[in-house]
Design an enzyme around this catalytic site. Sequence first.
Site, PDB file in Angstrom:
ATOM      1  N   ASN A  76       0.868  -1.179   0.000  1.00  0.00           N
ATOM      2  CA  ASN A  76       0.000   0.000   0.000  1.00  0.00           C
ATOM      3  C   ASN A  76       0.905   1.228   0.000  1.00  0.00           C
ATOM      4  O   ASN A  76       1.526   1.534   1.013  1.00  0.00           O
ATOM      5  CB  ASN A  76      -0.893  -0.019   1.257  1.00  0.00           C
ATOM      6  CG  ASN A  76      -1.686   1.263   1.414  1.00  0.00           C
ATOM      7  OD1 ASN A  76      -1.792   2.055   0.476  1.00  0.00           O
ATOM      8  ND2 ASN A  76      -2.248   1.461   2.601  1.00  0.00           N
ATOM      9  N   GLU A  87      -6.620   4.612   8.070  1.00  0.00           N
ATOM     10  CA  GLU A  87      -6.321   6.036   7.857  1.00  0.00           C
ATOM     11  C   GLU A  87      -7.532   6.743   7.265  1.00  0.00           C
ATOM     12  O   GLU A  87      -7.789   7.909   7.564  1.00  0.00           O
ATOM     13  CB  GLU A  87      -5.068   6.168   6.969  1.00  0.00           C
ATOM     14  CG  GLU A  87      -3.813   5.829   7.764  1.00  0.00           C
ATOM     15  CD  GLU A  87      -2.620   5.399   6.940  1.00  0.00           C
ATOM     16  OE1 GLU A  87      -2.652   5.514   5.698  1.00  0.00           O
ATOM     17  OE2 GLU A  87      -1.642   4.918   7.554  1.00  0.00           O
ATOM     18  N   SER A  91       3.460  -2.458  10.300  1.00  0.00           N
ATOM     19  CA  SER A  91       4.908  -2.498  10.553  1.00  0.00           C
ATOM     20  C   SER A  91       5.548  -3.826  10.162  1.00  0.00           C
ATOM     21  O   SER A  91       6.515  -4.257  10.799  1.00  0.00           O
ATOM     22  CB  SER A  91       5.207  -2.153  12.021  1.00  0.00           C
ATOM     23  OG  SER A  91       4.826  -0.823  12.297  1.00  0.00           O
ATOM     24  N   HIS A 129      -9.470   1.181   5.030  1.00  0.00           N
ATOM     25  CA  HIS A 129      -8.183   1.368   5.704  1.00  0.00           C
ATOM     26  C   HIS A 129      -8.367   2.308   6.897  1.00  0.00           C
ATOM     27  O   HIS A 129      -9.118   3.285   6.827  1.00  0.00           O
ATOM     28  CB  HIS A 129      -7.156   1.945   4.726  1.00  0.00           C
ATOM     29  CG  HIS A 129      -5.763   1.881   5.256  1.00  0.00           C
ATOM     30  ND1 HIS A 129      -5.286   2.778   6.179  1.00  0.00           N
ATOM     31  CD2 HIS A 129      -4.754   1.009   5.024  1.00  0.00           C
ATOM     32  CE1 HIS A 129      -4.038   2.471   6.493  1.00  0.00           C
ATOM     33  NE2 HIS A 129      -3.691   1.384   5.801  1.00  0.00           N
ATOM     34  N   GLY A 161       2.705   1.930  10.776  1.00  0.00           N
ATOM     35  CA  GLY A 161       3.718   2.966  10.639  1.00  0.00           C
ATOM     36  C   GLY A 161       4.454   3.304  11.932  1.00  0.00           C
ATOM     37  O   GLY A 161       5.168   4.298  12.000  1.00  0.00           O
TER      38      GLY A 161
HETATM   39  C1  PEP Z   1      -0.739   0.070   6.114  1.00  0.00           C
HETATM   40  O1  PEP Z   1      -0.882   1.280   6.079  1.00  0.00           O
HETATM   41  O2  PEP Z   1      -1.598  -0.659   5.600  1.00  0.00           O
HETATM   42  C2  PEP Z   1       0.441  -0.466   6.768  1.00  0.00           C
HETATM   43  C3  PEP Z   1       0.413  -1.703   7.139  1.00  0.00           C
HETATM   44  O3  PEP Z   1       1.505   0.399   6.964  1.00  0.00           O
HETATM   45  P1  PEP Z   1       2.949   0.028   7.585  1.00  0.00           P
HETATM   46  O4  PEP Z   1       3.384  -1.274   6.980  1.00  0.00           O
HETATM   47  O5  PEP Z   1       3.814   1.174   7.198  1.00  0.00           O
HETATM   48  O6  PEP Z   1       2.748  -0.088   9.058  1.00  0.00           O
END
Ligand code: PEP
Length: 248
Positions: A11, A96, A209, A94, A170
């Site tokens: 993503n 966010e 992460s 998602h 993140g």
């Molecule tokens: C995401 O936003 O779907 C995600 C998993 O981000 P990250 O791997 O950076 O934690």
Amino acid sequence: MTQQKSYIVGNWKMNGTQADIAILKAIADAAASDMTVDVGICPPATLIAAFAQGAGGIGVGGQDCHAKATGAHTGCVSAAMLKEAGATFSIVGHSERRADQHETDADVLGKAQALHEAGMSAILCVGETLDERDSGNAIAIVTGQLAASLPDSASADWLSVAYEPVWAIGTGRVPVSEDIAAMHAALRGTLVDLLGAAGASVRILYGGSVNPGNAQEILTIPDVGGALVGGASLKAETFLPIIQAAPR
Ligand code: PEP
């Protein structure tokens, strides 16, 4: 039930310009020699058409779509528009977007329904906040999100679910493997309740992460069918080792 291939999806969020097609090509070239894992990338909408041309065997997806097919919705993109640009699937729900755009489970259901009607598959994201985790109610909250976001038309072959604890996205923080296993088992139970026996074949991705150092441990947890990867998907050097860590 046949064993599903692992599914590793990047993503890119609001990152990437035409110059980054070189990164996609590097990932596509490496993935071309290994058809034992399904790989997808969700670039910003502006890059879907270009990515779809250069993606080879990699699926290209959207990061979101509107629930309506057309209309007065400034700045939004419909499922059919994503499809015309070359996407075959999209992320919906998602965290966010749930946080920044105040999307509810009902909104996510509408978007998932729109994907289904457009003939595109869905990655439906669910996950708890840190407060919800600390309250001890994470499993009830996350399985409730899934039940409330899944359209009646949902079928097992159309759907992937991504469990993404909001506090792990993140941040470099990852739940202990036992907690990931417990959540994935609970989501599996909800999928079987909602879809019948076919719910056992839906891939439940973990997201939050994931990186080259933790991918193998996470991807071998029972009922983890792959990963949704944010930051580490932006470079071939960090995304390819995650694909290589997926069980065959
Ligand atoms: C995401 O936003 O779907 C995600 C998993 O981000 P990250 O791997 O950076 O934690």
